[in-house]
Design a protein around this motif. Sequence first.
Motif, PDB file in Angstrom:
ATOM      1  N   LEU A  15       0.848  -1.189   0.000  1.00 45.98           N
ATOM      2  CA  LEU A  15       0.000   0.000   0.000  1.00 45.98           C
ATOM      3  C   LEU A  15       0.882   1.236   0.000  1.00 45.98           C
ATOM      4  O   LEU A  15       1.918   1.277   0.660  1.00 45.98           O
ATOM      5  CB  LEU A  15      -0.897   0.009   1.233  1.00 45.98           C
ATOM      6  CG  LEU A  15      -1.906  -1.131   1.339  1.00 45.98           C
ATOM      7  CD1 LEU A  15      -2.650  -1.049   2.659  1.00 45.98           C
ATOM      8  CD2 LEU A  15      -2.875  -1.109   0.183  1.00 45.98           C
ATOM      9  N   GLU A  18      -0.363   7.127   0.761  1.00 44.81           N
ATOM     10  CA  GLU A  18      -1.690   7.726   0.604  1.00 44.81           C
ATOM     11  C   GLU A  18      -2.794   6.716   0.917  1.00 44.81           C
ATOM     12  O   GLU A  18      -3.779   7.042   1.595  1.00 44.81           O
ATOM     13  CB  GLU A  18      -1.869   8.260  -0.809  1.00 44.81           C
ATOM     14  CG  GLU A  18      -3.203   8.934  -1.037  1.00 44.81           C
ATOM     15  CD  GLU A  18      -3.376   9.450  -2.450  1.00 44.81           C
ATOM     16  OE1 GLU A  18      -4.526   9.791  -2.789  1.00 44.81           O
ATOM     17  OE2 GLU A  18      -2.396   9.504  -3.213  1.00 44.81           O
ATOM     18  N   GLU A  19      -2.638   5.491   0.449  1.00 37.78           N
ATOM     19  CA  GLU A  19      -3.626   4.447   0.737  1.00 37.78           C
ATOM     20  C   GLU A  19      -3.680   4.139   2.228  1.00 37.78           C
ATOM     21  O   GLU A  19      -4.767   3.963   2.800  1.00 37.78           O
ATOM     22  CB  GLU A  19      -3.304   3.182  -0.056  1.00 37.78           C
ATOM     23  CG  GLU A  19      -3.515   3.346  -1.551  1.00 37.78           C
ATOM     24  CD  GLU A  19      -2.946   2.210  -2.368  1.00 37.78           C
ATOM     25  OE1 GLU A  19      -3.548   1.879  -3.411  1.00 37.78           O
ATOM     26  OE2 GLU A  19      -1.895   1.638  -1.973  1.00 37.78           O
ATOM     27  N   GLN A  22      -5.585   6.870   3.954  1.00 43.70           N
ATOM     28  CA  GLN A  22      -7.033   6.729   3.750  1.00 43.70           C
ATOM     29  C   GLN A  22      -7.606   5.684   4.692  1.00 43.70           C
ATOM     30  O   GLN A  22      -8.697   5.863   5.252  1.00 43.70           O
ATOM     31  CB  GLN A  22      -7.327   6.347   2.305  1.00 43.70           C
ATOM     32  CG  GLN A  22      -7.070   7.454   1.319  1.00 43.70           C
ATOM     33  CD  GLN A  22      -7.232   6.999  -0.118  1.00 43.70           C
ATOM     34  OE1 GLN A  22      -7.277   5.813  -0.419  1.00 43.70           O
ATOM     35  NE2 GLN A  22      -7.325   7.963  -1.027  1.00 43.70           N
TER      36      GLN A  22
END
Length: 50
Positions: A15, A18-19, A22
Amino acid sequence: MAHIQENFEFFDFKLTDEEMAQMIAVDRNERFADYQACTKQGLPTLPLLA
């Protein structure tokens, strides 16, 4: 045997930062399942609770 290799390839990902951000943003620090309710109904204790 090919399907076994394919099953392990499921874990072959990363990942991005940014993922991950989130995912952290939607974390509510809540349980998805209430296993205590299972034991109150007389169901056997799950190994997760041992």
